[in-house]
Design an enzyme around this catalytic site. Structure first.
Site, PDB file in Angstrom:
ATOM      1  N   ASP A 218       8.214  -0.252  -3.214  1.00 35.52           N
ATOM      2  CA  ASP A 218       7.727  -2.005  -3.196  1.00 35.52           C
ATOM      3  C   ASP A 218       6.154  -1.798  -2.815  1.00 35.52           C
ATOM      4  O   ASP A 218       5.464  -1.850  -3.102  1.00 35.52           O
ATOM      5  CB  ASP A 218       8.240  -2.023  -2.242  1.00 35.52           C
ATOM      6  CG  ASP A 218       8.378  -3.561  -1.978  1.00 35.52           C
ATOM      7  OD1 ASP A 218       9.795  -4.229  -2.447  1.00 35.52           O
ATOM      8  OD2 ASP A 218       7.521  -3.985  -1.306  1.00 35.52           O
ATOM      9  N   GLU A 277       7.233  -0.413  -8.593  1.00 33.35           N
ATOM     10  CA  GLU A 277       6.850  -1.777  -8.775  1.00 33.35           C
ATOM     11  C   GLU A 277       5.606  -2.282  -8.212  1.00 33.35           C
ATOM     12  O   GLU A 277       4.729  -2.008  -7.325  1.00 33.35           O
ATOM     13  CB  GLU A 277       7.689  -3.140  -7.838  1.00 33.35           C
ATOM     14  CG  GLU A 277       7.974  -4.027  -7.247  1.00 33.35           C
ATOM     15  CD  GLU A 277       8.000  -5.501  -7.081  1.00 33.35           C
ATOM     16  OE1 GLU A 277       8.457  -6.470  -7.464  1.00 33.35           O
ATOM     17  OE2 GLU A 277       7.546  -4.480  -5.568  1.00 33.35           O
TER      18      GLU A 277
HETATM   19  C1  GLC Z   1       8.658  -6.909  -3.241  1.00 37.22           C
HETATM   20  C2  GLC Z   1      10.214  -7.032  -3.288  1.00 37.22           C
HETATM   21  C3  GLC Z   1      10.366  -8.481  -3.161  1.00 37.22           C
HETATM   22  C4  GLC Z   1       9.952  -8.559  -2.111  1.00 37.22           C
HETATM   23  C5  GLC Z   1       8.663  -8.288  -1.867  1.00 37.22           C
HETATM   24  C6  GLC Z   1       7.713  -7.810  -0.435  1.00 37.22           C
HETATM   25  O1  GLC Z   1       8.148  -7.645  -4.759  1.00 37.22           O
HETATM   26  O2  GLC Z   1      11.011  -7.002  -4.755  1.00 37.22           O
HETATM   27  O3  GLC Z   1      11.472  -8.381  -2.891  1.00 37.22           O
HETATM   28  O4  GLC Z   1       9.947  -9.743  -0.881  1.00 37.22           O
HETATM   29  O5  GLC Z   1       7.975  -6.850  -2.242  1.00 37.22           O
HETATM   30  O6  GLC Z   1       7.941  -6.647   0.115  1.00 37.22           O
END
Ligand code: GLC
Length: 560
Positions: A218, A277
Protein backbone atom coordinates in the site's frame (compact mmCIF):
# COMPACT_ATOMS: atom_id res chain seq x y z
CA UNK A 1 -20.68 -12.90 -26.73
CA UNK A 2 -20.01 -15.70 -29.13
CA UNK A 3 -17.58 -18.54 -29.10
CA UNK A 4 -17.02 -19.50 -32.68
CA UNK A 5 -14.63 -22.40 -32.37
CA UNK A 6 -14.38 -25.01 -29.73
CA UNK A 7 -10.81 -25.31 -28.63
CA UNK A 8 -8.76 -27.34 -26.25
CA UNK A 9 -7.70 -25.40 -23.19
CA UNK A 10 -4.70 -27.37 -22.05
CA UNK A 11 -2.18 -25.20 -20.31
CA UNK A 12 0.93 -24.56 -22.35
CA UNK A 13 2.31 -22.40 -19.57
CA UNK A 14 2.46 -23.66 -16.03
CA UNK A 15 1.43 -20.58 -14.13
CA UNK A 16 1.32 -22.24 -10.75
CA UNK A 17 4.55 -23.95 -9.86
CA UNK A 18 6.95 -21.67 -11.57
CA UNK A 19 8.85 -18.96 -9.64
CA UNK A 20 7.76 -16.55 -12.39
CA UNK A 21 4.06 -17.33 -12.00
CA UNK A 22 3.24 -13.69 -11.27
CA UNK A 23 4.56 -12.31 -14.58
CA UNK A 24 1.47 -13.22 -16.58
CA UNK A 25 -1.04 -13.91 -13.83
CA UNK A 26 -4.71 -12.99 -13.76
CA UNK A 27 -5.10 -11.76 -10.19
CA UNK A 28 -8.56 -11.31 -8.66
CA UNK A 29 -8.86 -8.68 -5.95
CA UNK A 30 -11.07 -9.61 -3.03
CA UNK A 31 -12.30 -6.87 -0.73
CA UNK A 32 -12.96 -9.33 2.12
CA UNK A 33 -15.60 -7.38 4.02
CA UNK A 34 -17.74 -7.24 0.86
CA UNK A 35 -17.12 -10.61 -0.77
CA UNK A 36 -19.12 -13.26 1.11
CA UNK A 37 -20.46 -13.35 4.65
CA UNK A 38 -20.51 -16.83 6.18
CA UNK A 39 -21.24 -15.73 9.75
CA UNK A 40 -24.30 -13.65 8.88
CA UNK A 41 -23.34 -10.39 10.54
CA UNK A 42 -23.45 -8.29 7.36
CA UNK A 43 -19.66 -8.24 7.00
CA UNK A 44 -17.77 -10.54 4.65
CA UNK A 45 -15.29 -12.90 6.28
CA UNK A 46 -12.58 -15.47 5.74
CA UNK A 47 -15.04 -18.37 6.01
CA UNK A 48 -17.06 -16.62 3.30
CA UNK A 49 -14.05 -16.66 0.99
CA UNK A 50 -13.49 -20.32 1.84
CA UNK A 51 -17.10 -21.06 0.90
CA UNK A 52 -16.53 -19.52 -2.53
CA UNK A 53 -13.27 -21.20 -3.47
CA UNK A 54 -15.07 -23.30 -6.10
CA UNK A 55 -16.38 -20.11 -7.67
CA UNK A 56 -12.85 -18.68 -7.82
CA UNK A 57 -11.49 -21.90 -9.31
CA UNK A 58 -14.23 -21.97 -11.93
CA UNK A 59 -13.54 -18.37 -12.81
CA UNK A 60 -10.06 -19.45 -13.87
CA UNK A 61 -7.89 -16.90 -12.09
CA UNK A 62 -4.28 -17.58 -11.11
CA UNK A 63 -4.20 -15.69 -7.80
CA UNK A 64 -6.27 -13.69 -5.38
CA UNK A 65 -5.18 -10.47 -3.74
CA UNK A 66 -6.90 -9.87 -0.41
CA UNK A 67 -7.38 -6.29 0.74
CA UNK A 68 -6.73 -5.95 4.51
CA UNK A 69 -8.45 -8.49 6.78
CA UNK A 70 -6.52 -7.43 9.90
CA UNK A 71 -8.08 -6.18 13.14
CA UNK A 72 -9.23 -2.64 12.44
CA UNK A 73 -11.73 -0.03 13.55
CA UNK A 74 -12.49 0.46 9.84
CA UNK A 75 -11.69 4.16 9.84
CA UNK A 76 -10.43 3.50 6.30
CA UNK A 77 -11.97 0.20 5.25
CA UNK A 78 -9.28 -1.83 7.02
CA UNK A 79 -6.31 0.20 5.75
CA UNK A 80 -6.05 1.33 9.37
CA UNK A 81 -4.39 -1.76 10.82
CA UNK A 82 -4.40 -2.50 14.56
CA UNK A 83 -2.25 -5.64 14.34
CA UNK A 84 -0.39 -6.78 11.23
CA UNK A 85 -0.08 -10.37 12.34
CA UNK A 86 -3.68 -11.31 13.07
CA UNK A 87 -7.14 -11.62 11.52
CA UNK A 88 -9.98 -9.32 12.59
CA UNK A 89 -12.14 -11.44 14.94
CA UNK A 90 -15.20 -10.35 12.94
CA UNK A 91 -13.58 -11.94 9.87
CA UNK A 92 -12.25 -15.09 11.51
CA UNK A 93 -9.09 -16.49 13.04
CA UNK A 94 -5.60 -17.37 11.89
CA UNK A 95 -6.77 -20.99 11.66
CA UNK A 96 -9.53 -19.89 9.28
CA UNK A 97 -6.94 -18.01 7.28
CA UNK A 98 -4.74 -21.11 7.03
CA UNK A 99 -7.69 -23.22 5.91
CA UNK A 100 -8.52 -20.65 3.22
CA UNK A 101 -4.93 -20.57 1.95
CA UNK A 102 -4.83 -24.39 1.82
CA UNK A 103 -8.10 -24.56 -0.08
CA UNK A 104 -6.96 -21.94 -2.60
CA UNK A 105 -3.61 -23.65 -3.05
CA UNK A 106 -5.33 -26.99 -3.61
CA UNK A 107 -7.10 -25.37 -6.57
CA UNK A 108 -3.83 -23.92 -7.86
CA UNK A 109 -4.70 -20.37 -6.79
CA UNK A 110 -1.91 -18.24 -5.28
CA UNK A 111 -2.54 -15.82 -2.41
CA UNK A 112 -1.37 -12.21 -2.29
CA UNK A 113 -2.09 -10.12 0.81
CA UNK A 114 -2.06 -6.38 1.42
CA UNK A 115 0.71 -4.83 3.55
CA UNK A 116 0.07 -1.29 4.84
CA UNK A 117 3.48 0.05 5.91
CA UNK A 118 3.01 3.82 5.63
CA UNK A 119 0.77 4.09 8.68
CA UNK A 120 -0.72 2.00 11.47
CA UNK A 121 -4.10 2.63 13.00
CA UNK A 122 -4.31 4.89 16.03
CA UNK A 123 -5.42 1.81 18.00
CA UNK A 124 -2.16 -0.04 17.22
CA UNK A 125 -0.29 -0.82 20.45
CA UNK A 126 2.66 1.26 19.26
CA UNK A 127 0.55 4.36 18.86
CA UNK A 128 -1.13 3.83 22.20
CA UNK A 129 2.34 3.51 23.74
CA UNK A 130 3.45 6.68 21.97
CA UNK A 131 0.52 8.62 23.40
CA UNK A 132 1.23 7.34 26.92
CA UNK A 133 5.01 7.74 26.80
CA UNK A 134 5.05 11.42 26.00
CA UNK A 135 7.37 13.76 24.08
CA UNK A 136 10.90 12.74 23.32
CA UNK A 137 10.23 9.06 24.09
CA UNK A 138 11.40 6.09 22.05
CA UNK A 139 7.75 5.18 21.55
CA UNK A 140 7.02 8.53 19.89
CA UNK A 141 10.02 8.11 17.62
CA UNK A 142 8.22 5.27 15.80
CA UNK A 143 5.84 7.93 14.48
CA UNK A 144 6.21 11.50 13.30
CA UNK A 145 5.61 13.83 16.23
CA UNK A 146 6.46 17.54 16.11
CA UNK A 147 5.84 20.65 18.20
CA UNK A 148 3.20 23.03 16.88
CA UNK A 149 3.77 26.57 15.73
CA UNK A 150 2.50 29.85 17.12
CA UNK A 151 3.26 31.26 20.58
CA UNK A 152 1.59 28.35 22.43
CA UNK A 153 2.19 25.68 19.79
CA UNK A 154 -1.52 25.53 19.09
CA UNK A 155 -1.06 25.73 15.34
CA UNK A 156 -0.01 22.66 13.32
CA UNK A 157 3.65 22.39 12.27
CA UNK A 158 2.62 23.05 8.65
CA UNK A 159 -0.53 23.77 6.65
CA UNK A 160 -0.27 20.43 4.82
CA UNK A 161 -3.48 18.77 3.64
CA UNK A 162 -4.04 15.01 3.98
CA UNK A 163 -4.70 12.88 0.88
CA UNK A 164 -8.30 12.49 2.07
CA UNK A 165 -8.72 16.24 2.65
CA UNK A 166 -8.47 18.25 5.87
CA UNK A 167 -5.34 18.89 7.93
CA UNK A 168 -2.47 16.36 7.88
CA UNK A 169 -1.55 17.00 11.54
CA UNK A 170 -3.48 16.14 14.69
CA UNK A 171 -2.77 17.46 18.18
CA UNK A 172 -2.53 15.08 21.14
CA UNK A 173 -3.31 15.83 24.79
CA UNK A 174 0.16 17.00 25.79
CA UNK A 175 0.23 19.50 22.93
CA UNK A 176 2.45 17.73 20.39
CA UNK A 177 1.20 17.03 16.86
CA UNK A 178 1.48 13.87 14.78
CA UNK A 179 1.53 13.59 11.03
CA UNK A 180 -1.05 11.56 9.08
CA UNK A 181 -0.99 11.51 5.30
CA UNK A 182 -4.45 9.88 5.26
CA UNK A 183 -7.18 9.83 7.95
CA UNK A 184 -6.59 11.09 11.49
CA UNK A 185 -6.83 7.45 12.62
CA UNK A 186 -3.85 6.54 10.40
CA UNK A 187 -0.68 8.00 11.96
CA UNK A 188 2.33 7.76 9.62
CA UNK A 189 5.23 5.60 10.77
CA UNK A 190 8.79 6.91 10.98
CA UNK A 191 10.75 4.71 8.57
CA UNK A 192 14.06 6.07 9.90
CA UNK A 193 13.36 4.09 13.04
CA UNK A 194 15.15 0.68 13.00
CA UNK A 195 12.47 -0.97 15.09
CA UNK A 196 9.83 -0.07 12.51
CA UNK A 197 11.97 -1.58 9.78
CA UNK A 198 12.64 -4.75 11.73
CA UNK A 199 9.00 -5.25 12.65
CA UNK A 200 7.82 -5.23 9.04
CA UNK A 201 10.44 -7.84 8.18
CA UNK A 202 8.92 -9.96 10.94
CA UNK A 203 5.45 -9.42 9.45
CA UNK A 204 6.61 -10.43 5.97
CA UNK A 205 8.16 -13.61 7.39
CA UNK A 206 5.08 -14.31 9.50
CA UNK A 207 2.78 -14.45 6.46
CA UNK A 208 5.35 -16.04 4.15
CA UNK A 209 5.76 -18.83 6.71
CA UNK A 210 1.98 -19.34 6.59
CA UNK A 211 2.22 -19.95 2.85
CA UNK A 212 1.29 -16.53 1.47
CA UNK A 213 2.74 -16.23 -2.05
CA UNK A 214 3.00 -12.47 -2.44
CA UNK A 215 2.29 -9.00 -1.12
CA UNK A 216 0.59 -5.88 -2.43
CA UNK A 217 2.31 -2.87 -0.90
CA UNK A 218 0.00 0.00 0.00
CA UNK A 219 1.23 3.50 -1.01
CA UNK A 220 4.72 2.07 -1.47
CA UNK A 221 6.05 5.45 -2.60
CA UNK A 222 5.31 7.36 0.60
CA UNK A 223 7.17 5.56 3.39
CA UNK A 224 10.32 7.65 3.68
CA UNK A 225 10.18 11.38 4.38
CA UNK A 226 12.53 14.28 4.84
CA UNK A 227 10.99 16.40 7.54
CA UNK A 228 14.06 18.46 8.37
CA UNK A 229 13.42 22.10 9.25
CA UNK A 230 12.39 24.44 7.81
CA UNK A 231 9.37 22.57 6.52
CA UNK A 232 7.89 23.93 3.29
CA UNK A 233 4.33 25.26 3.12
CA UNK A 234 1.76 23.24 1.17
CA UNK A 235 2.02 25.75 -1.68
CA UNK A 236 5.80 25.25 -1.77
CA UNK A 237 5.37 21.49 -1.45
CA UNK A 238 3.12 21.40 -4.50
CA UNK A 239 5.84 23.04 -6.60
CA UNK A 240 8.65 20.70 -5.60
CA UNK A 241 9.67 18.16 -8.25
CA UNK A 242 8.88 14.52 -7.55
CA UNK A 243 12.31 13.40 -8.71
CA UNK A 244 13.47 11.47 -5.67
CA UNK A 245 14.07 14.55 -3.51
CA UNK A 246 10.48 15.55 -2.65
CA UNK A 247 10.02 15.61 1.17
CA UNK A 248 7.02 13.25 1.13
CA UNK A 249 6.65 11.41 -2.15
CA UNK A 250 8.78 8.82 -3.96
CA UNK A 251 12.07 9.54 -2.20
CA UNK A 252 15.05 7.63 -3.54
CA UNK A 253 15.95 6.04 -0.21
CA UNK A 254 12.61 4.20 -0.05
CA UNK A 255 14.26 1.57 -2.27
CA UNK A 256 16.69 0.69 0.53
CA UNK A 257 13.67 -0.64 2.41
CA UNK A 258 12.52 -2.75 -0.51
CA UNK A 259 16.02 -4.12 -1.07
CA UNK A 260 15.86 -5.42 2.52
CA UNK A 261 12.42 -6.87 1.89
CA UNK A 262 13.75 -8.59 -1.23
CA UNK A 263 16.21 -10.57 0.86
CA UNK A 264 13.25 -11.87 2.87
CA UNK A 265 11.22 -12.66 -0.27
CA UNK A 266 14.15 -14.48 -1.84
CA UNK A 267 14.80 -16.57 1.25
CA UNK A 268 11.65 -18.56 0.35
CA UNK A 269 11.20 -21.13 -2.36
CA UNK A 270 9.61 -20.09 -4.58
CA UNK A 271 10.52 -16.48 -3.79
CA UNK A 272 7.64 -14.40 -2.50
CA UNK A 273 6.42 -11.73 -4.90
CA UNK A 274 5.34 -8.16 -4.37
CA UNK A 275 3.53 -5.47 -6.31
CA UNK A 276 3.85 -1.79 -5.44
CA UNK A 277 0.99 0.65 -5.32
CA UNK A 278 3.11 3.62 -6.36
CA UNK A 279 1.58 6.74 -7.85
CA UNK A 280 4.78 8.33 -9.15
CA UNK A 281 5.64 10.95 -11.74
CA UNK A 282 7.28 9.04 -14.60
CA UNK A 283 7.51 5.49 -16.01
CA UNK A 284 11.22 5.52 -15.13
CA UNK A 285 10.50 6.23 -11.49
CA UNK A 286 7.82 3.52 -11.42
CA UNK A 287 10.32 1.05 -12.89
CA UNK A 288 12.47 1.38 -9.75
CA UNK A 289 9.69 -0.18 -7.65
CA UNK A 290 9.39 -3.01 -10.17
CA UNK A 291 13.10 -3.85 -10.17
CA UNK A 292 14.19 -7.38 -9.33
CA UNK A 293 16.26 -5.95 -6.43
CA UNK A 294 13.11 -4.34 -5.03
CA UNK A 295 9.45 -5.27 -5.00
CA UNK A 296 9.57 -6.82 -8.47
CA UNK A 297 6.33 -5.43 -9.90
CA UNK A 298 4.41 -2.14 -9.75
CA UNK A 299 0.84 -1.26 -10.60
CA UNK A 300 0.25 0.61 -13.79
CA UNK A 301 -2.82 2.77 -13.21
CA UNK A 302 -2.81 4.57 -16.54
CA UNK A 303 -5.98 2.89 -17.72
CA UNK A 304 -7.88 3.96 -14.61
CA UNK A 305 -7.70 7.50 -15.90
CA UNK A 306 -7.96 6.79 -19.63
CA UNK A 307 -10.90 7.24 -21.96
CA UNK A 308 -12.26 4.34 -23.99
CA UNK A 309 -10.20 5.45 -26.93
CA UNK A 310 -7.99 3.46 -29.32
CA UNK A 311 -5.14 5.99 -29.54
CA UNK A 312 -5.00 6.43 -25.77
CA UNK A 313 -5.01 2.68 -25.14
CA UNK A 314 -2.30 2.13 -27.75
CA UNK A 315 -0.04 4.79 -26.27
CA UNK A 316 -0.50 3.45 -22.74
CA UNK A 317 0.12 -0.15 -23.82
CA UNK A 318 3.25 0.76 -25.77
CA UNK A 319 4.64 2.94 -22.93
CA UNK A 320 4.06 0.32 -20.30
CA UNK A 321 5.51 -2.54 -22.28
CA UNK A 322 8.59 -0.40 -22.86
CA UNK A 323 8.72 0.39 -19.16
CA UNK A 324 8.50 -3.29 -18.27
CA UNK A 325 11.51 -3.92 -20.47
CA UNK A 326 13.30 -1.15 -18.58
CA UNK A 327 12.76 -2.78 -15.18
CA UNK A 328 12.97 -6.40 -16.36
CA UNK A 329 9.57 -6.88 -14.76
CA UNK A 330 6.25 -7.56 -16.44
CA UNK A 331 3.64 -4.86 -16.59
CA UNK A 332 0.26 -4.85 -14.85
CA UNK A 333 -3.15 -3.94 -16.23
CA UNK A 334 -5.92 -2.57 -14.04
CA UNK A 335 -9.33 -1.16 -14.99
CA UNK A 336 -11.03 -1.26 -11.59
CA UNK A 337 -10.14 -1.58 -7.93
CA UNK A 338 -11.55 -0.63 -4.52
CA UNK A 339 -10.50 3.02 -4.91
CA UNK A 340 -12.13 4.03 -8.21
CA UNK A 341 -15.53 4.11 -9.93
CA UNK A 342 -16.15 0.73 -11.57
CA UNK A 343 -15.12 0.70 -15.22
CA UNK A 344 -18.50 -0.50 -16.53
CA UNK A 345 -19.94 2.73 -15.11
CA UNK A 346 -17.10 5.01 -16.25
CA UNK A 347 -17.57 3.71 -19.78
CA UNK A 348 -21.35 4.11 -19.67
CA UNK A 349 -21.34 7.81 -18.84
CA UNK A 350 -21.18 10.77 -21.18
CA UNK A 351 -17.76 12.42 -21.27
CA UNK A 352 -17.31 15.43 -19.02
CA UNK A 353 -15.62 18.44 -20.61
CA UNK A 354 -14.66 16.15 -23.46
CA UNK A 355 -12.95 13.67 -21.14
CA UNK A 356 -14.26 10.49 -19.60
CA UNK A 357 -11.80 10.49 -16.72
CA UNK A 358 -13.54 12.10 -13.75
CA UNK A 359 -17.13 11.67 -14.77
CA UNK A 360 -17.69 8.67 -12.51
CA UNK A 361 -17.12 10.71 -9.38
CA UNK A 362 -19.23 13.59 -10.68
CA UNK A 363 -22.05 11.20 -11.54
CA UNK A 364 -22.07 9.73 -8.04
CA UNK A 365 -21.93 13.22 -6.56
CA UNK A 366 -25.04 14.12 -8.57
CA UNK A 367 -26.86 11.13 -7.05
CA UNK A 368 -26.28 8.79 -10.00
CA UNK A 369 -28.93 10.06 -12.44
CA UNK A 370 -30.22 6.96 -14.26
CA UNK A 371 -30.72 8.93 -17.46
CA UNK A 372 -27.00 9.65 -17.73
CA UNK A 373 -25.81 6.06 -17.43
CA UNK A 374 -26.04 3.85 -20.49
CA UNK A 375 -25.63 0.48 -18.75
CA UNK A 376 -25.40 -1.50 -21.96
CA UNK A 377 -22.77 0.79 -23.48
CA UNK A 378 -20.84 0.55 -20.22
CA UNK A 379 -20.99 -3.22 -20.26
CA UNK A 380 -20.06 -3.47 -23.97
CA UNK A 381 -17.06 -1.24 -23.56
CA UNK A 382 -15.99 -2.80 -20.28
CA UNK A 383 -16.05 -6.29 -21.81
CA UNK A 384 -14.16 -5.08 -24.88
CA UNK A 385 -11.50 -3.33 -22.79
CA UNK A 386 -11.09 -6.26 -20.38
CA UNK A 387 -10.71 -8.80 -23.19
CA UNK A 388 -8.10 -6.56 -24.77
CA UNK A 389 -6.17 -6.43 -21.48
CA UNK A 390 -6.39 -10.16 -20.89
CA UNK A 391 -4.74 -10.63 -24.28
CA UNK A 392 -1.79 -8.39 -23.50
CA UNK A 393 1.58 -9.49 -22.12
CA UNK A 394 1.78 -8.91 -18.37
CA UNK A 395 -0.51 -9.57 -15.46
CA UNK A 396 -4.06 -8.34 -15.16
CA UNK A 397 -5.64 -7.39 -11.86
CA UNK A 398 -9.41 -7.87 -11.79
CA UNK A 399 -11.62 -6.42 -9.08
CA UNK A 400 -14.39 -8.49 -7.49
CA UNK A 401 -17.72 -7.92 -9.23
CA UNK A 402 -16.27 -6.78 -12.54
CA UNK A 403 -16.70 -10.35 -13.78
CA UNK A 404 -20.43 -9.70 -13.36
CA UNK A 405 -20.27 -6.40 -15.25
CA UNK A 406 -21.32 -4.79 -11.98
CA UNK A 407 -21.92 -1.04 -11.97
CA UNK A 408 -21.00 1.52 -9.33
CA UNK A 409 -23.66 2.03 -6.67
CA UNK A 410 -24.63 5.68 -6.35
CA UNK A 411 -27.63 5.05 -4.10
CA UNK A 412 -25.81 5.42 -0.76
CA UNK A 413 -26.96 8.11 1.63
CA UNK A 414 -24.46 10.22 3.58
CA UNK A 415 -25.51 8.35 6.73
CA UNK A 416 -24.69 5.01 5.11
CA UNK A 417 -21.31 6.06 3.74
CA UNK A 418 -18.11 4.78 5.35
CA UNK A 419 -15.25 6.22 3.33
CA UNK A 420 -13.11 8.83 5.14
CA UNK A 421 -12.47 10.46 1.76
CA UNK A 422 -16.19 11.30 1.70
CA UNK A 423 -16.26 12.73 5.23
CA UNK A 424 -13.02 14.68 4.88
CA UNK A 425 -14.02 16.05 1.47
CA UNK A 426 -11.02 14.76 -0.47
CA UNK A 427 -10.34 16.68 -3.61
CA UNK A 428 -9.32 13.67 -5.66
CA UNK A 429 -12.46 11.74 -4.95
CA UNK A 430 -14.87 13.96 -3.05
CA UNK A 431 -17.69 11.49 -3.05
CA UNK A 432 -15.80 8.58 -1.68
CA UNK A 433 -15.28 5.03 -2.74
CA UNK A 434 -18.15 3.17 -1.10
CA UNK A 435 -20.00 2.62 -4.38
CA UNK A 436 -17.51 0.04 -5.63
CA UNK A 437 -17.33 -1.70 -2.23
CA UNK A 438 -20.96 -2.79 -1.94
CA UNK A 439 -21.24 -6.51 -1.07
CA UNK A 440 -21.49 -8.82 -4.07
CA UNK A 441 -24.81 -10.27 -5.29
CA UNK A 442 -24.51 -14.08 -5.34
CA UNK A 443 -28.17 -14.83 -5.98
CA UNK A 444 -31.11 -12.90 -7.39
CA UNK A 445 -33.23 -13.81 -4.37
CA UNK A 446 -32.67 -14.17 -0.67
CA UNK A 447 -31.21 -12.05 2.05
CA UNK A 448 -28.66 -9.55 0.75
CA UNK A 449 -28.64 -11.31 -2.64
CA UNK A 450 -26.91 -14.34 -1.15
CA UNK A 451 -24.07 -12.30 0.37
CA UNK A 452 -25.02 -13.38 3.90
CA UNK A 453 -27.90 -14.20 6.20
CA UNK A 454 -28.37 -10.80 7.74
CA UNK A 455 -28.06 -7.84 5.44
CA UNK A 456 -25.03 -6.12 4.02
CA UNK A 457 -22.86 -3.41 5.58
CA UNK A 458 -23.41 -1.15 2.54
CA UNK A 459 -26.84 -1.01 0.84
CA UNK A 460 -27.35 -3.19 -2.24
CA UNK A 461 -29.76 -1.65 -4.78
CA UNK A 462 -32.63 -3.71 -6.30
CA UNK A 463 -30.89 -3.81 -9.70
CA UNK A 464 -28.15 -5.98 -8.17
CA UNK A 465 -30.52 -8.94 -8.84
CA UNK A 466 -29.82 -8.60 -12.58
CA UNK A 467 -26.08 -9.06 -11.96
CA UNK A 468 -26.28 -11.92 -9.49
CA UNK A 469 -23.87 -14.81 -9.91
CA UNK A 470 -26.67 -17.40 -10.23
CA UNK A 471 -28.35 -15.38 -12.98
CA UNK A 472 -25.15 -14.87 -14.93
CA UNK A 473 -23.87 -18.41 -14.46
CA UNK A 474 -27.03 -19.68 -16.19
CA UNK A 475 -26.65 -17.32 -19.14
CA UNK A 476 -23.99 -18.17 -21.74
CA UNK A 477 -24.11 -14.59 -23.01
CA UNK A 478 -23.41 -13.04 -19.58
CA UNK A 479 -20.29 -11.15 -18.56
CA UNK A 480 -19.49 -13.96 -16.09
CA UNK A 481 -19.60 -16.58 -18.84
CA UNK A 482 -17.34 -14.40 -20.97
CA UNK A 483 -14.77 -14.01 -18.16
CA UNK A 484 -14.80 -17.76 -17.47
CA UNK A 485 -14.15 -18.61 -21.12
CA UNK A 486 -11.54 -15.90 -21.58
CA UNK A 487 -9.62 -16.79 -18.43
CA UNK A 488 -9.44 -20.42 -19.47
CA UNK A 489 -8.31 -19.60 -22.99
CA UNK A 490 -5.84 -17.08 -21.65
CA UNK A 491 -3.62 -19.87 -20.33
CA UNK A 492 -2.80 -20.94 -23.85
CA UNK A 493 -2.52 -17.35 -24.99
CA UNK A 494 0.02 -16.28 -22.36
CA UNK A 495 2.97 -18.42 -23.37
CA UNK A 496 5.38 -15.57 -24.00
CA UNK A 497 5.62 -11.86 -23.23
CA UNK A 498 5.74 -10.39 -26.72
CA UNK A 499 3.31 -8.44 -28.82
CA UNK A 500 3.37 -7.21 -32.39
CA UNK A 501 1.03 -4.47 -33.56
CA UNK A 502 -0.88 -5.13 -36.77
CA UNK A 503 -1.98 -1.97 -38.49
CA UNK A 504 -5.64 -1.70 -39.48
CA UNK A 505 -7.17 0.81 -41.85
CA UNK A 506 -9.13 2.31 -38.98
CA UNK A 507 -7.97 4.74 -36.27
CA UNK A 508 -10.49 3.32 -33.85
CA UNK A 509 -9.49 -0.33 -34.24
CA UNK A 510 -6.47 -1.85 -32.46
CA UNK A 511 -5.02 -5.16 -33.49
CA UNK A 512 -2.02 -7.07 -32.20
CA UNK A 513 -0.54 -10.51 -32.53
CA UNK A 514 1.32 -12.73 -30.08
CA UNK A 515 4.12 -14.89 -31.50
CA UNK A 516 2.19 -18.06 -30.61
CA UNK A 517 -0.44 -17.22 -33.19
CA UNK A 518 -3.02 -15.51 -31.02
CA UNK A 519 -4.42 -12.15 -32.15
CA UNK A 520 -6.61 -9.59 -30.43
CA UNK A 521 -8.76 -7.07 -32.30
CA UNK A 522 -10.63 -4.32 -30.44
CA UNK A 523 -13.10 -2.07 -32.16
CA UNK A 524 -13.36 1.11 -30.05
CA UNK A 525 -15.67 2.77 -32.58
CA UNK A 526 -19.33 2.21 -33.28
CA UNK A 527 -18.90 1.24 -36.96
CA UNK A 528 -18.55 -2.53 -37.48
CA UNK A 529 -15.11 -3.83 -38.52
CA UNK A 530 -14.83 -6.44 -41.24
CA UNK A 531 -12.44 -9.26 -40.28
CA UNK A 532 -12.58 -10.73 -43.78
CA UNK A 533 -11.32 -14.30 -44.03
CA UNK A 534 -9.78 -13.99 -40.53
CA UNK A 535 -13.27 -14.37 -39.15
CA UNK A 536 -12.68 -18.12 -39.44
CA UNK A 537 -9.93 -17.89 -36.82
CA UNK A 538 -12.10 -16.16 -34.22
CA UNK A 539 -12.25 -18.06 -30.95
CA UNK A 540 -14.06 -15.66 -28.65
CA UNK A 541 -15.80 -12.32 -29.04
CA UNK A 542 -17.52 -9.96 -26.64
CA UNK A 543 -20.36 -9.35 -29.15
CA UNK A 544 -21.55 -11.90 -31.70
CA UNK A 545 -19.96 -11.59 -35.14
CA UNK A 546 -22.40 -10.78 -37.91
CA UNK A 547 -21.30 -12.40 -41.19
CA UNK A 548 -17.65 -12.11 -40.26
CA UNK A 549 -18.04 -8.54 -39.10
CA UNK A 550 -17.04 -7.42 -35.60
CA UNK A 551 -19.66 -5.02 -34.21
CA UNK A 552 -18.75 -1.69 -32.61
CA UNK A 553 -17.32 -1.60 -29.08
CA UNK A 554 -16.23 -5.22 -29.14
CA UNK A 555 -13.12 -7.39 -28.93
CA UNK A 556 -12.33 -10.59 -30.77
CA UNK A 557 -9.66 -13.17 -29.94
CA UNK A 558 -8.30 -15.06 -32.93
CA UNK A 559 -6.03 -18.08 -33.07
CA UNK A 560 -4.14 -18.91 -36.21
C1 GLC B 1 -4.20 2.99 -0.75
C2 GLC B 1 -5.42 2.10 -0.70
C3 GLC B 1 -6.58 2.91 -0.23
C4 GLC B 1 -6.26 3.44 1.16
C5 GLC B 1 -4.94 4.23 1.17
C6 GLC B 1 -4.44 4.48 2.56
O1 GLC B 1 -4.32 3.96 -1.70
O2 GLC B 1 -5.65 1.50 -1.95
O3 GLC B 1 -7.78 2.18 -0.21
O4 GLC B 1 -7.29 4.29 1.57
O5 GLC B 1 -3.93 3.52 0.51
O6 GLC B 1 -4.02 3.29 3.16
Amino acid sequence: MSEVHSLDTHDDLDTHDDAAWWRQAAVYQIYPRSFADATGDGIGDVAGILSRVDYLAELGIDAVWLSPFYPSALADGGYDVDDYRDVDPRLGTLDDFDAMVDALHERGIKVIIDIVPNHTSNRHEWFQEALAAGRGSAARDRYIFREGTGPDGSQPPTDWVSVFGGPAWERVDDGQWYFHNFATEQPDLNWDNPEVREDFLTTLRFWSDRGVDGFRIDVAHMLTKDLSEPLPSSAELALLPQDGTHPLIDRDEVHEIYAEWRTVFDSYDPPRTAVAEAWVSTPERRAKYASAEGLGQAFNFDLLVADFDAAEFRRIIADNLAQATLSGSSTTWVLSNHDVTRHATRYGLPALDGRAVKQGVEWVRAGGPAADLDREQGRRRAEAATMLLLGLPGSTYLYQGEELGLHEVAEITPEQRQDPAFFRGAEFDGFGRDGCRVPLPWSADGSSFGFGADGAHLPQPAWFADYAVDVEAADPASTLSLYRKALRLRRSLQTDERLEWRETDRDDVLRFARPNGWQVVTNFGTEPFDLGSDADAVVLTTQPLRDGVLPGEATAWLRA
